[in-house]
Design an enzyme around this catalytic site. Structure first.
Site, PDB file in Angstrom:
ATOM      1  N   ASP A  77     -12.667 -33.697 -14.448  1.00 11.91           N
ATOM      2  CA  ASP A  77     -11.670 -34.295 -13.548  1.00 11.91           C
ATOM      3  C   ASP A  77     -11.853 -35.797 -13.354  1.00 11.91           C
ATOM      4  O   ASP A  77     -12.939 -36.339 -13.494  1.00 11.91           O
ATOM      5  CB  ASP A  77     -11.662 -33.590 -12.182  1.00 11.91           C
ATOM      6  CG  ASP A  77     -13.045 -33.501 -11.529  1.00 11.91           C
ATOM      7  OD1 ASP A  77     -14.055 -33.465 -12.260  1.00 11.91           O
ATOM      8  OD2 ASP A  77     -13.118 -33.491 -10.287  1.00 11.91           O
ATOM      9  N   GLU A 135     -15.226 -31.406 -10.471  1.00 12.75           N
ATOM     10  CA  GLU A 135     -16.566 -31.713  -9.942  1.00 12.75           C
ATOM     11  C   GLU A 135     -16.489 -32.586  -8.703  1.00 12.75           C
ATOM     12  O   GLU A 135     -17.396 -32.615  -7.894  1.00 12.75           O
ATOM     13  CB  GLU A 135     -17.402 -32.415 -11.033  1.00 12.75           C
ATOM     14  CG  GLU A 135     -18.864 -32.677 -10.653  1.00 12.75           C
ATOM     15  CD  GLU A 135     -19.083 -33.934  -9.835  1.00 12.75           C
ATOM     16  OE1 GLU A 135     -19.988 -33.946  -8.973  1.00 12.75           O
ATOM     17  OE2 GLU A 135     -18.355 -34.913 -10.025  1.00 12.75           O
ATOM     18  N   HIS A 360     -17.124 -44.778  -9.333  1.00 11.26           N
ATOM     19  CA  HIS A 360     -16.038 -44.694  -8.345  1.00 11.26           C
ATOM     20  C   HIS A 360     -15.458 -46.083  -8.040  1.00 11.26           C
ATOM     21  O   HIS A 360     -14.776 -46.247  -7.025  1.00 11.26           O
ATOM     22  CB  HIS A 360     -16.483 -43.991  -7.050  1.00 11.26           C
ATOM     23  CG  HIS A 360     -16.881 -42.549  -7.258  1.00 11.26           C
ATOM     24  ND1 HIS A 360     -17.041 -41.654  -6.223  1.00 11.26           N
ATOM     25  CD2 HIS A 360     -17.158 -41.848  -8.385  1.00 11.26           C
ATOM     26  CE1 HIS A 360     -17.403 -40.470  -6.710  1.00 11.26           C
ATOM     27  NE2 HIS A 360     -17.484 -40.568  -8.018  1.00 11.26           N
TER      28      HIS A 360
HETATM   29  C1  LIG Z   1     -21.657 -37.650  -9.195  1.00  7.65           C
HETATM   30  C2  LIG Z   1     -20.724 -37.794  -8.047  1.00  7.65           C
HETATM   31  O1  LIG Z   1     -20.259 -38.892  -7.777  1.00  7.65           O
HETATM   32  N1  LIG Z   1     -20.415 -36.691  -7.367  1.00  7.65           N
HETATM   33  C3  LIG Z   1     -19.576 -36.701  -6.207  1.00  7.65           C
HETATM   34  C4  LIG Z   1     -19.341 -35.301  -5.732  1.00  7.65           C
HETATM   35  C5  LIG Z   1     -18.437 -35.263  -4.520  1.00  7.65           C
HETATM   36  C6  LIG Z   1     -18.149 -33.920  -3.956  1.00  7.65           C
HETATM   37  C7  LIG Z   1     -17.260 -33.981  -2.738  1.00  7.65           C
HETATM   38  N2  LIG Z   1     -16.002 -34.610  -2.972  1.00  7.65           N
HETATM   39  C8  LIG Z   1     -17.927 -34.690  -1.591  1.00  7.65           C
HETATM   40  O2  LIG Z   1     -17.739 -35.905  -1.372  1.00  7.65           O
HETATM   41  O3  LIG Z   1     -18.613 -34.035  -0.817  1.00  7.65           O
HETATM   42  C9  LIG Z   1     -20.205 -37.533  -5.096  1.00  7.65           C
HETATM   43  O4  LIG Z   1     -19.457 -38.092  -4.280  1.00  7.65           O
HETATM   44  O5  LIG Z   1     -21.433 -37.620  -5.020  1.00  7.65           O
END
Ligand SMILES: CC(=O)N[C@@H](CCC[C@H](N)C(=O)O)C(=O)O
Length: 403
Positions: A77, A135, A360
């Site tokens: 995603d 994910e 991000h």
């Molecule tokens: C590797 C990574 O950036 N993973 C995300 C997973 C987010 C899951 C969910 N949307 C949350 O924010 O709890 C991260 O933000 O660490």
């Protein structure tokens, strides 16, 4: 593995990755992505099951001899971010972008699939290619894949994350806790709207929200044991419609990252207390939704040991390092809660290719050569695991013959 010309695969990997980068899809909307990956796997002669866990898919290669089963996982995603890169492969979908490297994870895993498809006759066991959706959103696509049977009969699982904070050429992991647990919170403040010139007749939800954003920060700094890692980030604060209107409602959302249950529950409790009491003090109401997300990702000691041994033999001693745990989260955690496995960071940062932005970020990009490292690492781990299992099986058979 030694004699394989991985570099020959690179131009195609770049094409795959760039296609996916230009056509990103949000969590559980990865329909085009699923078709693209399925079509590639089938073109390598690989058996494919589509629509597993909604928009995920699984490819399977069975060796000519029976043996153990290794799963390799990539996530699919993209994120709700407007791509700001100026390049020919920038996202063509407004407001959606692969800003975390999942496009590279898929291209890397496709290369591994291609590699094993050409070696089926030498394979003793099975390789399962798990392409999972979602994910980036709780509760995460990994759980849906598991519920759909993705781990049935699987002995071990490996996954990678291309990682720009680490330089391209470096690979890193650690035994035990590697990535934090993650929870999400949503706070709605209801005050009383009114005229900006007559605040005494209203309840200003924006002012209360602003105070709450600051107050929430005191939870980690004043309530949590300083020796326990914890993060509370407010990611959004929305309120108001015009300069002379007192906002009736405000909405605050955020994320909580921890490594132990006690700290996790403490922060959850304090979010409720601080929000409710601050609102009550100001004649407003708070309604709070708190969603428990991914658990801490805990790497299996034996499989992490394998990563260090195999990684150093493929890439050289100095390229494979141990990393301290970090606060991003990963739903790969659910797989290693159930079976042994290891999650690995593959350095993807490189100033000379412009891969300097954090994950991000709207200008995020990877050094594409890192995809080759990811593919070689995953292939080498799978081969090492299956070879070791085959040797153990032969040993047992020989012992049986002798006795
Ligand atoms: C590797 C990574 O950036 N993973 C995300 C997973 C987010 C899951 C969910 N949307 C949350 O924010 O709890 C991260 O933000 O660490």
């Amino acid at each position: 593995m030694g004699d394989y010309n991985w570099n020959a695969l690179f131009p195609e990997m770049v094409q795959w990755r760039r296609h996916l980068h230009m056509h990103p899809e949000l969590s559980y909307e990865e329909h085009g992505t699923m078709s693209f990956v399925a079509e590639k796997l089938r073109s390598f002669g690989i058996e494919v099951r589509e629509q597993v866990g909604d928009t995920g898919l699984i490819g399977v290669i069975r060796g000519t001899k029976p043996g153990k089963t290794v799963a390799l996982r990539a996530d699919m995603d993209a994120l709700p971010i407007q791509d700001e890169k100026q390049c020919e492969y920038a996202s063509q979908v407004p407001g959606v972008m692969h800003a975390c490297g999942h496009d590279g994870h898929m291209a890397g895993l496709l290369a591994v699939a291609r590699y094993f498809s050409e070696r089926q006759d030498q394979l003793q066991g099975e390789i399962r290619f798990i392409f999972q959706p979602a994910e980036e959103v709780c509760p995460g696509g990994a759980l849906k894949m598991i519920e759909a049977g993705a781990l049935e009969g699987v002995d071990v699982i490996y996954g990678v994350h291309l990682w720009t904070p680490f330089p391209s050429g470096q690979l890193a992991s650690a035994p035990g806790p590697l990535m934090a647990s993650t929870d999400e919170f949503f706070i709605d403040i209801k005050g009383k709207g009114g005229h900006g010139g007559m605040p005494h007749m209203a309840v200003d939800s924006l002012l209360i929200g602003a105070q709450l954003v600051v107050q929430l920060q005191s939870i980690v700094s004043r309530n949590v044991n300083p020796l326990q890692p914890a993060v509370l980030t407010v990611g959004t604060f929305n309120s108001g419609s015009a300069q002379n209107i007192i906002a009736e409602t405000s909405r605050i959302t955020g994320t909580v990252r921890t490594f132990d249950d006690e700290t996790r529950m403490l922060i959850k409790r304090r979010i409720y207390e601080v929000s409710q009491q601050l609102c009550a003090l100001n004649d407003a109401e708070a309604s709070i939704e708190y969603m428990m997300g991914y658990p801490t990702l805990v790497n299996h000691a034996g499989e992490t040991e394998r990563f260090f041994r195999v990684g150093r033999s493929v890439f050289g001693e100095s390229h494979v390092v141990q990393t301290p745990p970090m606060m991003p989260a990963e739903d790969f955690a659910y797989y290693v809660q159930r079976i042994p496995g290891c999650f690995i960071f593959v350095g993807a940062g490189n100033e000379s290719t412009g891969a300097t932005y954090p994950h991000h970020h709207a200008r995020f990009d990877i050094d594409e050569s890192s995809m080759l490292n990811a593919a070689r690492m995953l292939a080498a781990l799978a081969e090492d695991y299956l070879a070791e299992a085959a040797t153990e099986t032969e040993g047992v058979i020989n012992e049986h013959h002798v006795s």
